[in-house]
Design a protein around this motif. Sequence first.
Motif, mmCIF file in Angstrom:
data_model
loop_
_atom_site.group_PDB
_atom_site.id
_atom_site.type_symbol
_atom_site.label_atom_id
_atom_site.label_comp_id
_atom_site.label_asym_id
_atom_site.label_seq_id
_atom_site.Cartn_x
_atom_site.Cartn_y
_atom_site.Cartn_z
ATOM 1 N N LYS A 88 4.116 -1.187 -13.520
ATOM 2 C CA LYS A 88 3.761 -1.653 -15.327
ATOM 3 C C LYS A 88 4.687 -2.545 -14.963
ATOM 4 O O LYS A 88 5.742 -2.884 -15.976
ATOM 5 C CB LYS A 88 4.521 -0.073 -15.943
ATOM 6 C CG LYS A 88 4.065 0.910 -16.183
ATOM 7 C CD LYS A 88 3.957 1.917 -17.161
ATOM 8 C CE LYS A 88 3.945 3.057 -17.171
ATOM 9 N NZ LYS A 88 2.514 3.108 -17.052
ATOM 10 N N ASP A 89 4.030 -3.586 -14.422
ATOM 11 C CA ASP A 89 5.282 -4.825 -14.455
ATOM 12 C C ASP A 89 4.289 -5.434 -14.059
ATOM 13 O O ASP A 89 4.027 -6.963 -13.141
ATOM 14 C CB ASP A 89 5.907 -4.879 -13.074
ATOM 15 C CG ASP A 89 5.951 -4.588 -11.062
ATOM 16 O OD1 ASP A 89 4.661 -4.585 -11.200
ATOM 17 O OD2 ASP A 89 6.740 -4.915 -11.050
ATOM 18 N N CYS A 90 2.575 -5.750 -14.221
ATOM 19 C CA CYS A 90 1.637 -6.130 -13.884
ATOM 20 C C CYS A 90 1.840 -7.274 -14.726
ATOM 21 O O CYS A 90 1.868 -7.718 -15.716
ATOM 22 C CB CYS A 90 0.021 -5.738 -14.277
ATOM 23 S SG CYS A 90 0.017 -4.478 -13.166
ATOM 24 N N LYS A 122 -2.187 3.481 -1.011
ATOM 25 C CA LYS A 122 -3.013 2.297 -1.078
ATOM 26 C C LYS A 122 -4.080 1.796 -1.823
ATOM 27 O O LYS A 122 -5.018 1.161 -1.424
ATOM 28 C CB LYS A 122 -4.275 3.566 -0.066
ATOM 29 C CG LYS A 122 -3.827 4.396 0.929
ATOM 30 C CD LYS A 122 -4.822 5.298 1.630
ATOM 31 C CE LYS A 122 -4.997 6.059 2.860
ATOM 32 N NZ LYS A 122 -5.646 6.729 3.284
ATOM 33 N N ARG A 123 -3.255 1.235 -2.580
ATOM 34 C CA ARG A 123 -3.599 0.147 -3.207
ATOM 35 C C ARG A 123 -3.079 -1.436 -3.190
ATOM 36 O O ARG A 123 -1.601 -1.223 -2.959
ATOM 37 C CB ARG A 123 -2.605 0.409 -4.924
ATOM 38 C CG ARG A 123 -3.487 1.995 -5.657
ATOM 39 C CD ARG A 123 -1.938 1.875 -6.750
ATOM 40 N NE ARG A 123 -2.260 3.146 -7.147
ATOM 41 C CZ ARG A 123 -2.435 3.858 -8.451
ATOM 42 N NH1 ARG A 123 -1.318 3.255 -9.245
ATOM 43 N NH2 ARG A 123 -2.508 4.540 -8.383
ATOM 44 N N MET A 124 -4.104 -2.316 -3.055
ATOM 45 C CA MET A 124 -3.870 -3.590 -2.936
ATOM 46 C C MET A 124 -2.375 -4.242 -3.983
ATOM 47 O O MET A 124 -1.245 -4.733 -3.462
ATOM 48 C CB MET A 124 -4.940 -4.625 -2.997
ATOM 49 C CG MET A 124 -5.912 -3.861 -1.960
ATOM 50 S SD MET A 124 -6.907 -4.910 -1.710
ATOM 51 C CE MET A 124 -6.343 -6.491 -1.285
ATOM 52 N N ASN A 125 -2.269 -3.952 -5.172
ATOM 53 C CA ASN A 125 -1.836 -4.079 -5.997
ATOM 54 C C ASN A 125 -0.961 -2.539 -6.257
ATOM 55 O O ASN A 125 -1.695 -2.074 -7.625
ATOM 56 C CB ASN A 125 -2.249 -5.008 -6.544
ATOM 57 C CG ASN A 125 -0.780 -5.707 -7.399
ATOM 58 O OD1 ASN A 125 0.075 -5.356 -7.837
ATOM 59 N ND2 ASN A 125 -1.820 -7.055 -8.633
ATOM 60 N N ASP A 126 -0.226 -2.429 -6.710
ATOM 61 C CA ASP A 126 0.885 -1.395 -6.886
ATOM 62 C C ASP A 126 1.350 -1.684 -8.636
ATOM 63 O O ASP A 126 1.765 -1.247 -8.878
ATOM 64 C CB ASP A 126 2.179 -1.245 -6.630
ATOM 65 C CG ASP A 126 2.999 -1.492 -5.929
ATOM 66 O OD1 ASP A 126 3.547 -2.483 -6.868
ATOM 67 O OD2 ASP A 126 3.720 -1.356 -5.283
ATOM 68 N N GLY A 172 0.912 -1.007 0.517
ATOM 69 C CA GLY A 172 0.249 -0.043 0.109
ATOM 70 C C GLY A 172 0.903 1.982 -0.323
ATOM 71 O O GLY A 172 0.470 2.545 0.110
ATOM 72 N N LYS A 173 2.208 1.087 -0.492
ATOM 73 C CA LYS A 173 2.818 2.933 -0.058
ATOM 74 C C LYS A 173 4.369 1.819 -1.166
ATOM 75 O O LYS A 173 4.536 1.031 -0.793
ATOM 76 C CB LYS A 173 3.157 2.890 1.171
ATOM 77 C CG LYS A 173 3.765 2.121 2.196
ATOM 78 C CD LYS A 173 3.518 2.360 3.511
ATOM 79 C CE LYS A 173 4.607 0.994 4.580
ATOM 80 N NZ LYS A 173 4.600 1.715 6.034
#
Length: 221
Positions: free
Chosen positions: A207-209, A198-202, A171-172
């Motif tokens: 840009k590495d999804c 505060k994102r569960m997945n950053d 989240g940070k």
Amino acid sequence: MFKSLSKVGIIATLLAFTIVGCTYKKEITSTSLNGDVLKEYNKVQTTKQILEIADDKQRNITTQSTLEGTIASLATQMMRNKKMNTNKPVIITSFVRLAELKKTTEFGRIVSESLIDELSNRGFNIIEFRGQLAVSVNNDGEYFISRKTNKLKNKIPNTYIVVGTYSRQYGKVMLNARVIDNITGKIISSSRATYNHKRMNDCMLFKDCKAARTINIVEER
């Protein structure tokens, strides 16, 4: 009436004795402390005040909810903490992953590029070391900045260098930056900030999804 006045007088006298007694007790307590105990007590009180200031700094300065605010916080802290002559040239390098000091991302490049603007506006003498020896031109445009070492100057003047790292947490993102004298290695200034997205997945931020799962379509037999 006299009885009432007498009662009032007695109550007032008792209160006076109580106040005096409390004061006397406090004086006895203070005077009974030896030097070592009083010294430790003062250290505890000072530490409490420092921790309160640190907590206030964490809430209002180092923790930000936007990337722009995080970068501004880093620049402001470096300006406030600096022990440097702002006339000396400063170059800014890309922020790198804490675990891999030779690897950066678009996120790290955005932070460093934005710091050029922030620090320059705060009086730092920023120089662009990626400038080519000549302006190159093609059908798409004109260019001066390059990352090709054969097109850059072989040497840069005696400068301060801004380096930075980032670490991805749940989240940070935690960022640390410092200004270093490239001759002595002395840290001239430093700053830290936490980008609390505060994102569960950053993965979208970096840009590495992972690619979406695919399945093969075959002819039924």
